[in-house]
Design a protein around this motif. Structure first.
Motif, mmCIF file in Angstrom:
data_model
loop_
_atom_site.group_PDB
_atom_site.id
_atom_site.type_symbol
_atom_site.label_atom_id
_atom_site.label_comp_id
_atom_site.label_asym_id
_atom_site.label_seq_id
_atom_site.Cartn_x
_atom_site.Cartn_y
_atom_site.Cartn_z
ATOM 1 N N GLU A 138 22.223 42.977 63.866
ATOM 2 C CA GLU A 138 22.603 42.474 62.568
ATOM 3 C C GLU A 138 21.876 42.952 61.416
ATOM 4 N N ARG A 139 20.384 43.377 61.643
ATOM 5 C CA ARG A 139 19.670 44.020 60.538
ATOM 6 C C ARG A 139 20.656 45.207 60.312
ATOM 7 N N SER A 140 20.862 46.032 61.106
ATOM 8 C CA SER A 140 21.360 47.328 60.828
ATOM 9 C C SER A 140 22.806 47.158 60.187
ATOM 10 N N ASP A 141 23.557 46.302 60.585
ATOM 11 C CA ASP A 141 24.748 46.151 59.770
ATOM 12 C C ASP A 141 24.740 45.441 58.649
ATOM 13 N N ALA A 142 23.692 44.541 58.394
ATOM 14 C CA ALA A 142 23.452 44.079 56.801
ATOM 15 C C ALA A 142 22.927 45.099 56.003
#
Length: 276
Positions: A138-142
């Motif tokens: 989720e961190r990477s996607d955001a």
């Protein structure tokens, strides 16, 4: 001269698809280190700062002070210059958005549901708790979606950016590769004189804007000058009170690689002081 632009979402096995395509089609995969180095050189910025921005890791101060338009312009130029060389697979950096209007470029999105991506990341990194894997994904996607929003104002999940979207939870990597190879070999995605011209006009446009930025900086924006390209012919438009700037801009653009002719339709606005 195949050109493939692909998104780079974490833990979807997209890197495996890219390797398979490179092997079958004889493509060079563009790694982020090369792109970041060249963007940093073009923009005159530290490579570490470019890396943090593209990875969504900039500090609050850096976000305030970074010239996003300039970063966008130089990132776009680097991607387009790579595409002109051909036989390349470009992952990420907004390549699918920048190249979607070029007829012979195949824009690909590799995606998968979160549970599948968690399993892939756990297998790859040995992360013991699924919640940790999810947070990292989720961190990477955001971070990456945020960077694309800042650079180009786009949502990388928008399906209209792509020629094909493949879900690796349903379609095995080898089959994903075969689907894309078939597209690359189809008549639809063969490079033609027209498609080459479309790409070259985009490249020349960003070369010209970068040259204007280097020569005049914010002055070109303040004077409302803009560049348009049609089959290698440059049209300079806008308005300015600085007549010499019009002359200098035309001379500058005549020297940009790929430009055949330059026409100015810039209006010279005479400054007339008010009488007391």
């Amino acid at each position: 001269m195949a050109v493939i632009a692909m998104t780079r979402e974490m833990a979807t096995r997209g890197s495996e698809v890219a390797v398979g395509l490179a092997k079958q089609l004889g493509l060079a995969i563009v790694h982020h280190e090369i792109v970041e180095h060249d963007i940093a050189e073009r923009a005159g910025m530290p490579e570490s700062e470019v890396h943090r921005f593209l990875e969504g890791e900039t500090s609050l101060l850096e976000r305030w002070t970074l010239d996003r338009k300039r970063m966008s312009r130089y990132t776009a130029q680097e991607i387009l210059e790579l595409a002109v060389k051909g036989n390349v697979l470009i992952r990420g950096w907004g390549a699918t958005y920048l190249l979607k209007s070029v007829p012979h470029v195949i824009c690909v999105r590799i995606c998968a549901p979160m549970l599948f991506r968690e399993r892939v990341l756990i297998e790859r990194l040995g992360v013991g708790i699924a919640a940790n894997a999810r947070r990292e994904i989720e961190r990477s996607d955001a971070a990456h979606n945020g960077t694309m929003q800042k650079l180009f104002g786009i949502d990388w999940e928008d399906p209209s950016l792509y020629a094909i979207v493949l879900n690796t939870a349903r379609v095995p990597v080898a089959d994903c590769v075969e689907h894309i190879v078939r597209l690359a070999e189809s008549s639809t995605f063969q490079e033609t004189a027209r498609s080459r011209n479309v790409l070259m006009d985009e490249v020349i446009l960003f070369r010209a804007r970068a040259a204007m930025d280097r020569q005049f900086g914010a002055k070109s924006v303040q004077n409302c000058l803009d560049v348009h390209v049609f089959s290698g012919k440059v049209l300079l438009t806008g308005a300015t009170t600085d007549q010499q700037m019009i002359v200098d801009a035309v001379r500058l653009l005549q020297g940009v690689e790929g430009v055949t002719t330059v026409e100015s339709k810039v209006a010279h606005v005479a400054f007339v002081p008010h009488a007391d």
